[in-house]
Design an enzyme around this catalytic site. Sequence first.
Site, mmCIF file in Angstrom:
data_model
loop_
_atom_site.group_PDB
_atom_site.id
_atom_site.type_symbol
_atom_site.label_atom_id
_atom_site.label_comp_id
_atom_site.label_asym_id
_atom_site.label_seq_id
_atom_site.Cartn_x
_atom_site.Cartn_y
_atom_site.Cartn_z
ATOM 1 N N ILE A 169 0.620 -1.483 0.215
ATOM 2 C CA ILE A 169 -0.202 0.090 -0.237
ATOM 3 C C ILE A 169 1.049 1.386 -0.197
ATOM 4 C CG2 ILE A 169 -1.757 -0.476 0.269
ATOM 5 C CD1 ILE A 169 -1.168 -0.577 3.308
ATOM 6 N N HIS A 170 1.915 1.234 -1.266
ATOM 7 C CA HIS A 170 2.429 2.042 -1.211
ATOM 8 C C HIS A 170 1.806 3.822 -0.610
ATOM 9 C CE1 HIS A 170 4.792 0.258 -4.194
ATOM 10 N NE2 HIS A 170 3.794 -0.379 -4.725
ATOM 11 N N ASP A 171 1.048 3.969 -0.931
ATOM 12 C CA ASP A 171 0.230 5.086 -1.237
ATOM 13 C C ASP A 171 -0.068 6.031 0.969
ATOM 14 O OD1 ASP A 171 1.247 5.957 -3.938
ATOM 15 O OD2 ASP A 171 -0.913 5.414 -4.393
#
Length: 320
Positions: free
Chosen positions: A241-243
């Site tokens: 969940i990069h962001d």
Amino acid sequence: MSTKLIIDTDPGVDDAFALALAAHSDDVDLLGVTSVFGNVGLAATTRNARRVLALCKRGDVPVAEGAARPLVHPHPHVAKYAHGADGLSGRAAALPEPERDVENGGAVRLLADLLESSAEPVTIAAIGPLTNVATLLAARPDLHDRIDRVVIMGGALLHGNTSAAAEFNIWSDPEAAARVLGGGEVPCVLVPMDLTYRCAVSTEWLDALASSGPVGAALTALTPDYLAHYRKALGWDGMVIHDAVAVAEAIRPGILTAEALPVSVETSFGPARGATVVDQRRPELRAETEVPGGGSTARVAVDTDLDALRVFLLDRLTLR
């Protein structure tokens, strides 16, 4: 004290998690959201942002539509292979209908208005291509001092995900990224995929989120296509969940360990287009071999307490 925050985004599954994280945080004053092309086209990213805010019962947050394409060159493709045809694993329509109309005037106007009206400097979390932010910095130099910092999810130190060298957000508009990161106009924190991959969450983490309540269940319902992609990318049953990792840093400065390092963006049309070149040599060596165009300094996130970060994300996302 609450963080004054604007999110510039291209939802996207991990963007949806990031939006919910900010929307559920009592220590965040979410001033607005601006959309940009990226994971899918602009109409879908704008609609997805508004639907996620409706899910979080945040119809008070204005949303404005931003850039539909990069500053200079056409965008080769979107990321349907990871996020599904609608950006949310084909399940965007399962989210509530938007509660508020899109703001008139577009993203740059909303960004400028929010910066002008804020009594305190504002953090911008830029979790998509940097086209809107670059346009703002170019058009409104008088507002640079109203920006506390720009926290950017993007870039890679070792290898990319869209190409061998480039991470998707930077690769989508390298010229815009070069302007934001290389302009030296506002403080930037770069959260590269090298770190966000290390922060990947397991299906057990997702099960805990799903069982926490209706918002958690709705978010995890958006993940099937994304999970399938990351099973291949990670080699185990989880997803990145990069962001949300970048927005965690925007909310709680210092939750990620960052170093001040020179950063350049490759804008040629060779195989390294969109690469972020981060000079990690010791300062003494950099000083001895300094060359023109070596890059402006940004704070680059290189580490975090992985378990504590996952707990932070889960706690914030499971608030009722």
